[in-house]
Design a protein around this motif. Sequence first.
Motif, PDB file in Angstrom:
ATOM      1  N   THR A 111       7.085   8.384  11.406  1.00 35.61           N
ATOM      2  CA  THR A 111       7.665   9.055  10.240  1.00 35.61           C
ATOM      3  C   THR A 111       9.008   9.690  10.590  1.00 35.61           C
ATOM      4  N   GLN A 112       9.068  10.343  11.759  1.00 41.39           N
ATOM      5  CA  GLN A 112      10.300  11.009  12.196  1.00 41.39           C
ATOM      6  C   GLN A 112      11.403   9.998  12.480  1.00 41.39           C
ATOM      7  N   LEU A 113      11.069   8.930  13.194  1.00 43.77           N
ATOM      8  CA  LEU A 113      12.060   7.916  13.555  1.00 43.77           C
ATOM      9  C   LEU A 113      12.605   7.210  12.313  1.00 43.77           C
ATOM     10  N   ALA A 114      11.719   6.937  11.339  1.00 44.86           N
ATOM     11  CA  ALA A 114      12.175   6.280  10.117  1.00 44.86           C
ATOM     12  C   ALA A 114      13.206   7.135   9.391  1.00 44.86           C
ATOM     13  N   ASP A 115      12.986   8.448   9.373  1.00 38.98           N
ATOM     14  CA  ASP A 115      13.942   9.340   8.703  1.00 38.98           C
ATOM     15  C   ASP A 115      15.266   9.372   9.455  1.00 38.98           C
ATOM     16  N   TRP A 142       0.805  -1.228   0.000  1.00 36.25           N
ATOM     17  CA  TRP A 142       0.000   0.000   0.000  1.00 36.25           C
ATOM     18  C   TRP A 142       0.834   1.273   0.000  1.00 36.25           C
ATOM     19  N   ARG A 143       2.140   1.159   0.163  1.00 31.20           N
ATOM     20  CA  ARG A 143       2.916   2.382   0.267  1.00 31.20           C
ATOM     21  C   ARG A 143       2.860   3.156  -1.056  1.00 31.20           C
ATOM     22  N   ALA A 144       2.839   4.482  -0.923  1.00 33.49           N
ATOM     23  CA  ALA A 144       2.781   5.346  -2.101  1.00 33.49           C
ATOM     24  C   ALA A 144       4.114   5.295  -2.828  1.00 33.49           C
ATOM     25  N   PRO A 145       4.137   5.396  -4.150  1.00 35.69           N
ATOM     26  CA  PRO A 145       5.405   5.415  -4.895  1.00 35.69           C
ATOM     27  C   PRO A 145       6.303   6.547  -4.387  1.00 35.69           C
ATOM     28  N   SER A 146       7.569   6.201  -4.047  1.00 32.77           N
ATOM     29  CA  SER A 146       8.475   7.196  -3.479  1.00 32.77           C
ATOM     30  C   SER A 146       9.902   6.722  -3.649  1.00 32.77           C
ATOM     31  N   ALA A 147      10.831   7.691  -3.669  1.00 31.96           N
ATOM     32  CA  ALA A 147      12.249   7.333  -3.742  1.00 31.96           C
ATOM     33  C   ALA A 147      12.717   6.780  -2.405  1.00 31.96           C
ATOM     34  N   GLN A 148      11.997   7.070  -1.347  1.00 33.65           N
ATOM     35  CA  GLN A 148      12.374   6.607  -0.016  1.00 33.65           C
ATOM     36  C   GLN A 148      11.604   5.341   0.346  1.00 33.65           C
ATOM     37  N   GLN A 149      12.206   4.514   1.133  1.00 30.17           N
ATOM     38  CA  GLN A 149      11.550   3.291   1.578  1.00 30.17           C
ATOM     39  C   GLN A 149      10.416   3.633   2.514  1.00 30.17           C
ATOM     40  N   ASP A 150       9.359   2.834   2.467  1.00 32.87           N
ATOM     41  CA  ASP A 150       8.202   3.063   3.325  1.00 32.87           C
ATOM     42  C   ASP A 150       8.616   3.105   4.797  1.00 32.87           C
ATOM     43  N   ALA A 151       8.103   4.126   5.524  1.00 33.44           N
ATOM     44  CA  ALA A 151       8.517   4.336   6.915  1.00 33.44           C
ATOM     45  C   ALA A 151       8.214   3.128   7.794  1.00 33.44           C
ATOM     46  N   TYR A 207      18.138  10.165  21.737  1.00 28.52           N
ATOM     47  CA  TYR A 207      16.892  10.035  20.963  1.00 28.52           C
ATOM     48  C   TYR A 207      16.656   8.565  20.581  1.00 28.52           C
ATOM     49  N   LEU A 208      17.712   7.899  20.118  1.00 30.44           N
ATOM     50  CA  LEU A 208      17.562   6.496  19.731  1.00 30.44           C
ATOM     51  C   LEU A 208      17.215   5.617  20.924  1.00 30.44           C
ATOM     52  N   ALA A 209      17.794   5.955  22.082  1.00 32.79           N
ATOM     53  CA  ALA A 209      17.554   5.148  23.279  1.00 32.79           C
ATOM     54  C   ALA A 209      16.085   5.169  23.698  1.00 32.79           C
ATOM     55  N   ARG A 210      15.374   6.256  23.373  1.00 36.24           N
ATOM     56  CA  ARG A 210      13.934   6.328  23.700  1.00 36.24           C
ATOM     57  C   ARG A 210      13.161   5.177  23.077  1.00 36.24           C
ATOM     58  N   PHE A 211      13.675   4.645  21.972  1.00 32.74           N
ATOM     59  CA  PHE A 211      12.974   3.561  21.268  1.00 32.74           C
ATOM     60  C   PHE A 211      13.723   2.230  21.374  1.00 32.74           C
ATOM     61  N   GLY A 212      14.671   2.195  22.335  1.00 25.66           N
ATOM     62  CA  GLY A 212      15.413   0.955  22.558  1.00 25.66           C
ATOM     63  C   GLY A 212      16.430   0.647  21.485  1.00 25.66           C
ATOM     64  N   LEU A 213      16.901   1.674  20.778  1.00 28.25           N
ATOM     65  CA  LEU A 213      17.858   1.481  19.701  1.00 28.25           C
ATOM     66  C   LEU A 213      19.212   2.065  20.078  1.00 28.25           C
TER      67      LEU A 213
END
Length: 537
Positions: free
Chosen positions: A483-487, A452-461, A525-531
């Motif tokens: 969206t923010q974390l994926a970027d 379902w992801r829209a056509p884009s140069a970036q990978q789906d978030a 910032y990454l640690a907030r999501f366990g990364l």
Amino acid sequence: MKTVVIGLLGVQLDQPRKSRDRWATWRPSVGICQQDDLIVDRFELLVERRYSTLAAQVVTDIETVSPETTVRSHSIALDDPWDFEEVYATLHQFSLEYPFDPENEQYLVHITTGTHVAQICLFLLTESRHLPARLLQSSPPATRTRARNSATTSVEGTYQIVDLDLSRYDQLATRFSQEHDEATSILKRGIETKDEAFNTLIDRIERVSLATQAPILMTGPTGAGKTQLAKRIYELKQSRRQIEGPLVEVNCATIRGEQAMSTLFGHTKGAFTGASAARAGLLKSADGGMLFLDEIGELGLDEQAMLLRAIEEKQFLPVGSDRPTQSNFQLIAGSNRDLVADVAQGLFRDDLLARINLWSFRLPSLAERRSDIDPNIDFELQQYTRTTGDKVTINQEARNKFLAFAIDPATSWKGNFRDLNAAITRMATLADGGRITVELVDEEIVRLRANWRAPSAQQDADQVLTNYLGIDAVDSIDRFERTQLADVIRVCRENKTLSAAGRELFQASRRAKARPNDADRLRKYLARFGLSWADLQ
């Protein structure tokens, strides 16, 4: 409360064979006033003008056998008592002009006398409550006997009062309810749908389908089920013996230009290059049946003009012919386009739209019917079993997880029921031991989101996050932060060091700090999501 009988003078039944035998002959209008358990206070007798002599005799006889009955004659003019339109109009006018007083009087409409046409009209006017009454049906006695001693001892016969309020007849009401349920079940393919708006829509479609041969227009997004519903309408009408011919269906988006003309309307031999033999065309093939034109908005203007003539005149000209071909079919049209907008842009004929838009129904998307996803899961599994012969089930944990995803407002279901069918089919095909598991559901959710992801140069978030966090963790994060974390993850993977990634991400805000620590800021910032930075490398 007074009892008032309304009835027509029976030219045949109220007329004795011989004048001296009139008391030994069953005469409905007279006999109804002789019933021991039915006191008629007033008889409103409708009389054709030419039978005034017979009417006078019947009035006298009623007053003789029932002194408590007042008889009032109403003269009516009928040129042809077998003309339905004339008879109905006359009786309808009587019903409008008569001063009914239902609070003080009860009315019985006597339907034994008069022509069959008149009896039908009285029934319809009573059913519609133009005559606020019940029906009165009288019958001759089982054994007719001639009176011996008294001139006023008539053959009265029997009677029955029928109330057209079917709610008082439990068995009949149940039967009609069952027939209605069976009809809507056909239209819903036996699926116990829960969406109230959709069920109301199906009820209306069922009523219209059985009541008319007029064109029906079904709109809605691709995959909403227009084709399947058209097939169900055909099956419903066929089950009620309203249609005998075949169902012919075509997607208009698959035919273009001269091919469309030939496919729809047929052609003669030699009509164009390659026409080595005559062709009947789909409209002719649908004669006596039903024609389903899906995506009717894709037809060209010339085909639209020909189709309009075929609908209105039941005839059309095959390509290369100057002799019209006859075909009588019911049209069901489907479209996912805004035909009104197409008319404004000159892409669709306004006269054709007016003709096919008499009955228009918009089918909702699957996203608008999320409460019906649950029963549709069972239906799709049953369909899989019928197709493959393999029985597949889904365990409760897997079912709950798939449903949570399916009914989430963020789940788009772009392909509607086609997507749902494909998802269940894939999981059923991969189910070891005929059991769909949580792992298969997780895999399918990832696949659907990717589709379902829209056509884009970036990978789906969501795909990016799922690769690192897993589907459960992704579902717990708001779309804004996903969206923010994926970027952020993409930037980290594109840089060799934590500091370089931080400088790119905080390029604007770091200029306002004397000693920016981009690496530490990004690490937190990454640690907030366990990364961690290592996880992303």
